[in-house]
Design a protein around this motif. Structure first.
Motif, PDB file in Angstrom:
ATOM      1  N   PHE A 164      81.705  53.305  35.344  1.00 50.22           N
ATOM      2  CA  PHE A 164      80.420  53.093  36.009  1.00 50.22           C
ATOM      3  C   PHE A 164      79.676  51.835  35.545  1.00 50.22           C
ATOM      4  N   GLY A 165      80.271  51.089  34.624  1.00 49.09           N
ATOM      5  CA  GLY A 165      79.631  49.872  34.136  1.00 49.09           C
ATOM      6  C   GLY A 165      78.969  50.097  32.794  1.00 49.09           C
ATOM      7  N   PHE A 168      86.728  61.098  38.152  1.00 47.83           N
ATOM      8  CA  PHE A 168      86.642  61.104  36.692  1.00 47.83           C
ATOM      9  C   PHE A 168      87.383  62.329  36.157  1.00 47.83           C
ATOM     10  N   ASP A 169      87.994  62.164  34.999  1.00 45.06           N
ATOM     11  CA  ASP A 169      88.812  63.222  34.399  1.00 45.06           C
ATOM     12  C   ASP A 169      87.915  64.228  33.667  1.00 45.06           C
ATOM     13  N   TRP A 170      87.216  65.052  34.445  1.00 46.85           N
ATOM     14  CA  TRP A 170      86.311  66.024  33.840  1.00 46.85           C
ATOM     15  C   TRP A 170      87.071  67.109  33.085  1.00 46.85           C
ATOM     16  N   PRO A 208      93.383  59.088  33.084  1.00 45.48           N
ATOM     17  CA  PRO A 208      93.026  59.915  31.921  1.00 45.48           C
ATOM     18  C   PRO A 208      91.800  59.392  31.184  1.00 45.48           C
ATOM     19  N   VAL A 209      91.077  60.319  30.552  1.00 46.76           N
ATOM     20  CA  VAL A 209      89.938  59.915  29.739  1.00 46.76           C
ATOM     21  C   VAL A 209      90.408  59.222  28.471  1.00 46.76           C
ATOM     22  N   VAL A 210      91.614  59.555  28.002  1.00 47.88           N
ATOM     23  CA  VAL A 210      92.262  58.852  26.896  1.00 47.88           C
ATOM     24  C   VAL A 210      93.683  58.525  27.327  1.00 47.88           C
TER      25      VAL A 210
END
Length: 457
Positions: free
Chosen positions: A74-75, A198-200, A248-250
């Motif tokens: 999102f910046g 987004f990877d919630w 992935p978030v990681v």
């Protein structure tokens, strides 16, 4: 008249660093307010410490990686703004909180804000500064964060004494106001990316796993082992999920990069030693010499002062000499300081001064060099994620260090037994620092940083 682009970058970075400094400041400033909060709401000091200090640190650890990923999506500056709003909301809620439960929610909100701001700020330095200026920026940032943590108890004591415990929450508001004014009308650092969802689910698994692991390592009961096991299972599930999701978030492929893996691990290992030592020395010195908190704080200031001062120099040295030589010098200096502490024998409280200066100088040298190398090795679009992962590893190093300390030190015995336990702890620290030395040895040289800059963009 519009700002020169360079002025906009400087303003944005100043505002982000100023906001980020609130995270370590709030982690230590609250400590002196705990007794007053306990007295007002009728709880024990231990209960209030768990509610206001432990929950803050656990939240900060668990949300660093998702916070960094959100910055990529999102910046960076937009996420810094979200973090500012969360810190401001938590601060105002803490100011008017009618009970301990509301105060705990306020602290969690503030920690959420910090977990958004810190990775985004590190990412901004990676994205907006040329490679030849990043070392200096990371050195300055390290000095700011270290100074904020060191100043926290002093500032908190002044505010509580002059006003009341609510003042430690109100203190955030003028800092946030200045940060918002400085960055007013500055454009976003990078366009937001929302190509995929987004990877919630991954974020939830990571957060719950880290929370359970941290909580599980802090207790010695059978239930703590169960909590730890559930946390490990959640992290294993997280690893499985991340290899199968589109965004992935990681991204574990980050660790294929030797500079990123070595730099992040170096910081985690040295943080393990630093935080454990900050807890271990007061206990040992208090037991051996019956020192009060003020005297012990003055002794520990030798470590923090040297670390802050050397961080400023380390950034410039990294830009000039490259990360490897600076990090190697820092890791060696840490080992020399630890050896000096071991050889001192603790015959007098002042024996720790020179060893702590050496240790602090070594830590101050190593961290900016490692951070510059690790962040320069990742692609711009993954800088937030990388910063979040590295920050999570930093805090986990501290948690592991404190957990190890609880297993190795009990101070239940004669002076000779206490000294023997102290030396056993230092031996574990020495092995850990040898690991950081190995990490430093594989960081890139100056010419390697130029190659990384061309490859990663």
């Amino acid at each position: 008249m519009a700002d020169h682009p360079g002025h906009g970058v400087a303003r944005r970075l100043f505002a982000a660093r100023l906001t980020a400094s609130l995270m370590p400041l709030n982690s230590t400033m609250i400590a002196v307010a705990v007794p007053a909060v306990a007295a007002e709401f009728g709880y024990s000091v231990t209960t209030v410490t768990q509610a206001l200090v432990a929950t803050y640190l656990i939240t900060a650890i668990a949300l660093q990686s998702p916070g960094g990923k959100l910055a990529d999506r999102f910046g960076q500056w937009r996420v810094v703004s979200f973090g500012q709003a969360a810190i401001a909301t938590g601060s105002l809620l803490g100011l008017v909180a009618p009970n301990l439960a509301a105060l705990t929610v306020a602290r969690v909100l503030m920690a959420c804000g910090g977990a958004l701001v810190v990775p985004a700020t590190v990412s901004l330095m990676r994205l907006e500064l040329p490679p030849e200026r990043r070392g200096r920026a990371f050195g300055t940032f390290g000095a700011i964060m270290g100074l904020a943590a060191a100043v926290g108890p002093v500032l908190g004591g002044v505010l509580v004494e002059a006003f009341s415990w609510e003042a430690v929450f109100l203190a955030n508001v003028p800092v946030l106001a200045v940060s918002a004014l400085v960055a007013a009308n500055v454009p976003l650092a990078v366009p937001p990316s929302t190509a995929t969802r987004f990877d919630w689910w991954g974020s939830a698994l990571l957060t719950s796993g880290l929370v359970l692991v941290v909580v599980g390592t802090q207790g010695g009961r059978a239930s703590s082992v169960l909590v730890l096991a559930v946390g490990v299972a959640a992290l294993i599930s997280f690893g499985w999920w991340e290899t199968r999701t589109r965004d992935p978030v990681v991204d574990f492929r980050l660790f294929r990069s030797v500079p990123f893996a070595a730099g992040s691990l170096l910081i985690a290992l040295q943080n393990l030693v630093m935080y454990a030592l900050l807890f271990e020395l007061p206990l040992v010195l208090g037991d051996l010499f019956e020192l009060n908190a003020q005297v012990i704080g003055q002794l520990l200031s030798f470590l923090m002062g040297a670390m802050v001062a050397m961080s400023l120099l380390a950034g410039r040295l990294t830009d000039r000499l490259g990360p490897r030589s600076v990090a190697l010098a820092g890791a060696l200096l840490c080992l020399v300081g630890l050896l000096a502490l071991d050889r001192s024998g603790l015959s007098a409280p002042g024996d720790v001064r020179i060893p702590l200066v050496l240790l602090g100088a070594g830590l101050g040298l190593s961290s900016p060099a490692a951070q510059s190398a690790s962040l320069s090795a990742v692609a711009p679009g993954q800088s937030g994620m990388a910063a979040g992962v590295a920050s999570t590893m930093r805090y986990l190093g501290a948690v592991v260090g404190i957990a190890l300390l609880g297993r190795l030190l009990d101070l239940d015995g004669s002076r000779a037994q206490v000294l023997a336990e102290h030396r056993a702890v230092l031996a574990v620290f020495a092995v850990t620092l040898v690991g950081s030395l190995v990490c430093a040895a594989v960081l890139p040289r100056r010419e390697g940083m130029a190659v990384l800059a061309k490859r990663s963009g």
